[in-house]
Design a protein around this motif. Sequence first.
Motif, PDB file in Angstrom:
ATOM      1  N   UNK A   1       0.807  -1.218   0.000  1.00 45.55           N
ATOM      2  CA  UNK A   1       0.000   0.000   0.000  1.00 45.55           C
ATOM      3  C   UNK A   1       0.843   1.272   0.000  1.00 45.55           C
ATOM      4  N   UNK A   2       1.873   1.310   0.835  1.00 43.91           N
ATOM      5  CA  UNK A   2       2.663   2.537   0.929  1.00 43.91           C
ATOM      6  C   UNK A   2       3.509   2.775  -0.323  1.00 43.91           C
ATOM      7  N   UNK A   3       3.744   1.729  -1.099  1.00 46.80           N
ATOM      8  CA  UNK A   3       4.547   1.852  -2.318  1.00 46.80           C
ATOM      9  C   UNK A   3       3.693   2.123  -3.549  1.00 46.80           C
ATOM     10  N   UNK A   4       2.395   1.874  -3.448  1.00 48.81           N
ATOM     11  CA  UNK A   4       1.510   1.965  -4.612  1.00 48.81           C
ATOM     12  C   UNK A   4       1.033   3.392  -4.810  1.00 48.81           C
ATOM     13  N   UNK A   5       1.948   4.240  -5.248  1.00 46.60           N
ATOM     14  CA  UNK A   5       1.621   5.646  -5.459  1.00 46.60           C
ATOM     15  C   UNK A   5       1.126   5.858  -6.881  1.00 46.60           C
ATOM     16  N   UNK A   6       0.231   6.826  -7.087  1.00 49.58           N
ATOM     17  CA  UNK A   6      -0.242   7.110  -8.442  1.00 49.58           C
ATOM     18  C   UNK A   6       0.920   7.360  -9.399  1.00 49.58           C
ATOM     19  N   UNK A   7       0.858   6.726 -10.553  1.00 48.20           N
ATOM     20  CA  UNK A   7       1.905   6.903 -11.558  1.00 48.20           C
ATOM     21  C   UNK A   7       2.961   5.824 -11.549  1.00 48.20           C
ATOM     22  N   UNK A   8       3.045   5.021 -10.476  1.00 46.43           N
ATOM     23  CA  UNK A   8       4.027   3.952 -10.452  1.00 46.43           C
ATOM     24  C   UNK A   8       3.693   2.934 -11.538  1.00 46.43           C
ATOM     25  N   UNK A   9       4.707   2.379 -12.160  1.00 46.00           N
ATOM     26  CA  UNK A   9       4.463   1.418 -13.234  1.00 46.00           C
ATOM     27  C   UNK A   9       4.106   0.049 -12.668  1.00 46.00           C
ATOM     28  N   UNK A  10       3.404  -0.722 -13.477  1.00 42.18           N
ATOM     29  CA  UNK A  10       3.052  -2.075 -13.068  1.00 42.18           C
ATOM     30  C   UNK A  10       4.315  -2.901 -12.827  1.00 42.18           C
ATOM     31  N   UNK A  11       5.298  -2.748 -13.741  1.00 38.82           N
ATOM     32  CA  UNK A  11       6.537  -3.519 -13.630  1.00 38.82           C
ATOM     33  C   UNK A  11       7.258  -3.200 -12.327  1.00 38.82           C
ATOM     34  N   UNK A  12       7.312  -1.917 -11.984  1.00 35.17           N
ATOM     35  CA  UNK A  12       7.994  -1.518 -10.749  1.00 35.17           C
ATOM     36  C   UNK A  12       7.293  -2.089  -9.533  1.00 35.17           C
TER      37      UNK A  12
ATOM     38  N   UNK B   1       8.778  -4.586  -6.612  1.00 38.45           N
ATOM     39  CA  UNK B   1       8.702  -4.240  -5.193  1.00 38.45           C
ATOM     40  C   UNK B   1       8.049  -5.372  -4.405  1.00 38.45           C
ATOM     41  N   UNK B   2       6.983  -5.950  -4.974  1.00 40.08           N
ATOM     42  CA  UNK B   2       6.285  -7.054  -4.314  1.00 40.08           C
ATOM     43  C   UNK B   2       7.228  -8.234  -4.106  1.00 40.08           C
ATOM     44  N   UNK B   3       8.041  -8.530  -5.097  1.00 38.61           N
ATOM     45  CA  UNK B   3       8.980  -9.651  -4.987  1.00 38.61           C
ATOM     46  C   UNK B   3      10.016  -9.397  -3.906  1.00 38.61           C
TER      47      UNK B   3
ATOM     48  N   UNK C   1       3.016 -12.818  -7.740  1.00 43.39           N
ATOM     49  CA  UNK C   1       3.497 -11.435  -7.679  1.00 43.39           C
ATOM     50  C   UNK C   1       2.861 -10.596  -8.778  1.00 43.39           C
ATOM     51  N   UNK C   2       2.782 -11.170  -9.978  1.00 44.74           N
ATOM     52  CA  UNK C   2       2.183 -10.452 -11.110  1.00 44.74           C
ATOM     53  C   UNK C   2       0.707 -10.187 -10.851  1.00 44.74           C
ATOM     54  N   UNK C   3      -0.004 -11.209 -10.399  1.00 42.17           N
ATOM     55  CA  UNK C   3      -1.439 -11.068 -10.170  1.00 42.17           C
ATOM     56  C   UNK C   3      -1.731 -10.059  -9.071  1.00 42.17           C
ATOM     57  N   UNK C   4      -1.053 -10.187  -7.928  1.00 44.22           N
ATOM     58  CA  UNK C   4      -1.305  -9.281  -6.806  1.00 44.22           C
ATOM     59  C   UNK C   4      -0.941  -7.842  -7.122  1.00 44.22           C
ATOM     60  N   UNK C   5       0.261  -7.639  -7.650  1.00 51.17           N
ATOM     61  CA  UNK C   5       0.702  -6.278  -7.959  1.00 51.17           C
ATOM     62  C   UNK C   5      -0.152  -5.649  -9.056  1.00 51.17           C
ATOM     63  N   UNK C   6      -0.589  -6.456 -10.006  1.00 51.94           N
ATOM     64  CA  UNK C   6      -1.406  -5.927 -11.101  1.00 51.94           C
ATOM     65  C   UNK C   6      -2.756  -5.437 -10.593  1.00 51.94           C
TER      66      UNK C   6
END
Length: 333
Positions: A32-43, A47-49, A60-65
């Motif tokens: 949550x604290x890393x998911x700022x507007x504008x952050x890329x999906x890849x980034x 971070x999740x990994x 990781x792909x499913x959750x972060x996406x």
Amino acid sequence: MAAMWMIRGDGGRLYDDFRDRNIAAIGWAQLATEAKPGISRKALIQIYKVLQPGIKDASAVSGASQVYRFVNEISIGDTVVTYSPANRTYLVGRFTGACQLQLDLADQGMSLTRPVEWLALEVDRDKLTSASRNSLGSTLTVFKVAEDAQKELLALATGNAVSVTSKDPVEDPEALEDPLRGVEEIAFERIKDQINSLDWAEMQELVAGILRAMGYKTLVSPAGADRGKDIIASPDGFGFEPPRIVVEVKHRSARMGSNEIRSFLGGRHKDDRGLYVSTGGFTKEAFYEGERANVHLTMWTLDELARTLMAHYPATDPETKRLVPLRYFYVPA
């Protein structure tokens, strides 16, 4: 047409919180604290990994996406729907603001929220076409709703009827990473659909059949005035040998409230055990009334009814199996 998003808060547990707080929310507190507007999906995936060492790439792909979508792809004005498995109802609304970080709600599974204006009318799952019910069966927390299902939900939530022409469903690529993902939850919803299609007399017989599979003998009340009891279950079948379980079965779309629970409890003996079955669910006030009752009371929604049936299905008699025919199958653990 604006997009419609399904937001399944903790598998539907947060349905009432969404409505009462006028929000839709997701968890993923570690992201949550890393998911700022504008952050890329890849980034966000990377971070999740880092935050979850050893996590599978697909997870990781499913959750972060899904977090990325909630933060960056949803627009103000998009429509939103959430689902209550317990009540089998959908709540429809419209996003009215941007994503917000809510660390004080993290322990409740609502780390990231968006303000929503919810419509007052809930949509009964059984009023949807089978194609729309199936398209809404994904177990993802955040996903786009198919256009036909969106039209149905919006029409029903505003008190209108709509006719739709079913199209081939468009699969979400995130849901295809593992074809078996969520198959148990999807099958469970289908089983509930099957149970809910029974008429009242069949539902009463189903509950009695489950109790027999649990080791009790049952007496089923005939149709008509039942003075607050539909089934009596006990070890001896007469109610002389404890425990004597008095069962009320309500098979309707409306939730049962505190008045119905008080009425049921008012006719019970202090040594009775109560079981109240409501396929339409219960209000918060009804659960509170049940918790403070002097008589021990168990309250089954359609969820509990289905889970108990599945747990005792091998021991059910042929008559009960005919009401809800099921079969076992195996998938890799």
